[in-house]
Design a protein around this motif. Structure first.
Motif, PDB file in Angstrom:
ATOM      1  N   VAL A 188       0.849  -1.192   0.000  1.00 38.99           N
ATOM      2  CA  VAL A 188       0.000   0.000   0.000  1.00 38.99           C
ATOM      3  C   VAL A 188       0.888   1.248   0.000  1.00 38.99           C
ATOM      4  O   VAL A 188       1.817   1.366   0.816  1.00 38.99           O
ATOM      5  N   VAL A 189       0.577   2.158  -0.894  1.00 37.73           N
ATOM      6  CA  VAL A 189       1.348   3.390  -1.001  1.00 37.73           C
ATOM      7  C   VAL A 189       1.172   4.224   0.282  1.00 37.73           C
ATOM      8  O   VAL A 189       0.065   4.352   0.815  1.00 37.73           O
ATOM      9  N   GLU A 190       2.309   4.715   0.768  1.00 42.56           N
ATOM     10  CA  GLU A 190       2.403   5.436   2.048  1.00 42.56           C
ATOM     11  C   GLU A 190       1.267   6.426   2.294  1.00 42.56           C
ATOM     12  O   GLU A 190       0.655   6.434   3.360  1.00 42.56           O
ATOM     13  N   ALA A 191       0.967   7.246   1.253  1.00 45.63           N
ATOM     14  CA  ALA A 191      -0.002   8.337   1.406  1.00 45.63           C
ATOM     15  C   ALA A 191      -1.374   7.845   1.877  1.00 45.63           C
ATOM     16  O   ALA A 191      -2.103   8.602   2.526  1.00 45.63           O
ATOM     17  N   VAL A 192      -1.727   6.612   1.560  1.00 44.05           N
ATOM     18  CA  VAL A 192      -3.070   6.132   1.934  1.00 44.05           C
ATOM     19  C   VAL A 192      -2.996   4.929   2.887  1.00 44.05           C
ATOM     20  O   VAL A 192      -4.007   4.284   3.159  1.00 44.05           O
ATOM     21  N   TYR A 193      -1.802   4.649   3.387  1.00 46.59           N
ATOM     22  CA  TYR A 193      -1.611   3.433   4.174  1.00 46.59           C
ATOM     23  C   TYR A 193      -2.556   3.381   5.395  1.00 46.59           C
ATOM     24  O   TYR A 193      -3.288   2.405   5.583  1.00 46.59           O
TER      25      TYR A 193
END
Ligand code: NDP
Length: 488
Positions: A275-280
């Motif tokens: 999962v990409v950091e920004a939406v983790y």
């Protein structure tokens, strides 16, 4: 003849007793299949299609009792059993309707040098196809080979898993309602040795194996002795990528189903989540809220093969050494069930990330961006399927194309398996060859090429000892004219 029992993995009750076919019984079955295959291949394509569509109708009419038998032998909920049979019916329908279009004789272009020739291409049956199947989707998985092999004009000898022999026997029994004349589709039951005898029979034209990578290697070794080709549909360690612009609610919903349905015993099930950091954090909130509503024994069944419980437990144990538990843990394993397990930040070298777990467990890791997620997804020996969630269709398609797998679903999970026109199969440790779709039909056929000379080309008899220097000179001029110019 020795026999064995198939058991209900929930209650332990005996579902059925089946013969353990030894090598001589397998030999007999292959011998009968050879003859039946000749008869089946000799039918007009329209007649084979009619019989297969009739078989499809028979399966549809028996949907409920087939689903009930699958439920008994695997323990999975009847709804899930129904779904896999519905998918198998859809594939059978597609294979029957498209076989002649894909495999039938057609003319192909002969090119300038073959101006005086006609050429035809067709795909002919291999004879006897041996199908060796697993227990996790005991209808959908083997029928993915059986339907396409039959539609391509072959006879089939099917060895179901020893855990699900009853449903394998029933599939062949029902086929006889549509094709009573010859044993075109037979099932031989037994343990691993029965499958080994089948793979080693030199009269088998191809082996369609679905199961673990380790067994595929053994089957391939047996096939090597006779140079028998094999299509190997093996395990997976599929990744699920969530990009920054993904619909997180939908992604979490799909992720959970892809990971936990059928108790995670799905070759193309979700096992690793990036999962990409920004939406983790937001994604994890969605995931952990939803997982509380998913219950073993209610939303999915037991672990069908008792030995798998130890593997699942070992993976969870090891994952908790480096990772942090989000849901469940070692206590989630209470035979025959395993409750959902989510562990984050597990070391990428852990067996839970590297090996096929085949249980309702996932590892989740945050990544800098989708590119890093893709690199981690691709850093696996397996390469079966995968998922990308993103609202940007172009970006999602780009990521899907770069994923080193046979199939990728975008904004849905495992959706490729239900589209009959799409080929299904993996790369690396997930195997090779394809079932489903036009590739799946060709997998069970041999290309037959025929060229016919219509007239002799004056002064250009190249395949003769009477060929002279003038003919060669004309050929050089022709080739230079046709191919010698640089294209801009
Ligand atoms: P196995 O590899 O244990 O068994 C597969 C089949 O091979 C069974 O019918 C088995 O018989 C038979 N077999 C065992 N030993 C031999 C042998 N020496 N020669 C010939 N046949 C043999 O797999 P599972 O049944 O446990 O199935 C789970 C695996 O299947 C997982 O890895 C899963 O990912 C994979 N799978 C892959 C799919 C795909 O399409 N890529 C789809 C579904 C599952 P017996 O059971 O009697 O031992």
């Amino acid at each position: 003849m020795a026999g064995f029992e198939s058991l209900d993995p929930v209650s332990g009750a005996v579902v059925g007793r089946h013969p353990d076919h030894a090598a001589d019984a397998v030999r007999d079955a292959v011998g009968q299949a050879e003859e039946a295959g000749r008869w089946w291949a000799g039918l007009a394509p329209a007649e084979r299609r009619r019989r297969l569509l009739d078989y499809k109708a028979v399966l549809a009419r028996h949907l409920r009792d087939l689903a009930d038998l699958v439920r008994q032998e695997t323990g999975k909920p009847t709804g899930d059993a129904t779904l896999e049979i519905v998918l198998a019916i859809t594939h059978l329908d597609w294979a029957a309707r498209n076989a002649h279009k894909v495999l039938g004789r057609r003319r192909v272009n002969t090119g300038m040098i073959g101006l005086n020739l006609t050429a035809t291409l067709e795909y002919l049956p291999l004879g006897v196809v041996a199908v060796i199947g697993p227990w996790n989707y005991p209808v959908f998985t083997p029928m993915g080979s059986i339907s396409y092999a039959l539609a391509a004009g072959n006879a089939v000898v099917f060895k179901p898993s020893e855990l699900t022999p009853g449903i394998g026997v029933r599939l062949a029994e029902l086929f006889r309602e549509s094709v009573p004349e010859q044993p075109v589709f037979q099932t031989v039951t037994g343990l691993g040795g029965t499958g080994a005898a089948l793979a080693a029979d030199p009269r088998v034209g191809k082996v369609a194996f679905t199961g673990s990578t380790a067994t595929a290697k053994r089957v391939m070794a047996a096939c090597a002795a006779n140079l028998t080709p094999i299509v190997a549909e093996c395990g997976g360690k599929d990744a699920f990528i969530v990009d920054a612009d993904a619909d997180l609610a939908k992604a979490a919903d799909a992720c959970l189903w892809g990971a936990m349905s059928n108790a995670g015993q799905t070759c193309a099930g979700v096992e690793r989540v990036y999962v990409v950091e920004a939406v983790y954090e937001s994604f994890m909130r969605e995931l952990s809220t939803r997982v509380t509503k998913v219950k073993a024994g209610q939303d999915y069944g037991p672990i069908t093969m008792p030995g798998q419980l130890d593997i699942i437990k070992r993976h969870i144990d090891d994952a908790t050494k480096s990772g942090k538990i989000v849901t469940g843990g070692t206590d989630s394993v209470h035979p025959p069930y395993v409750d959902p397990v989510i562990i984050e930040d597990v070391h990428e070298d852990s067996p839970a990330v590297r090996e096929e777990t085949f249980g309702p467990t996932i590892t989740v890791r945050r990544t800098r961006d989708a590119q890093e997620a893709l690199e981690l997804a691709n850093a696996s020996a397996y390469g079966l399927g995968g998922t990308v969630f993103s609202r940007d269709t172009r970006r999602a398609t780009e990521l899907a194309r770069m994923m080193r797998t046979g199939m990728t679903a975008i904004n849905s999970v495992i959706s490729f398996a239900g589209i009959p026109a799409l080929p299904f199969g993996g790369v690396g440790d997930s195997g090779f060859g394809r079932i489903h779709g036009a590739d799946g039909l060709r997998e069970f056929a041999r290309a037959k090429a025929i060229s016919r000379q219509r007239f002799a080309l004056p002064g250009m008899n190249l395949t003769s000892f009477s060929r002279g220097p003038g003919e060669l000179e004309r050929l050089i001029k022709l080739v230079t004219f046709l191919h010698g110019r640089r294209k801009r």
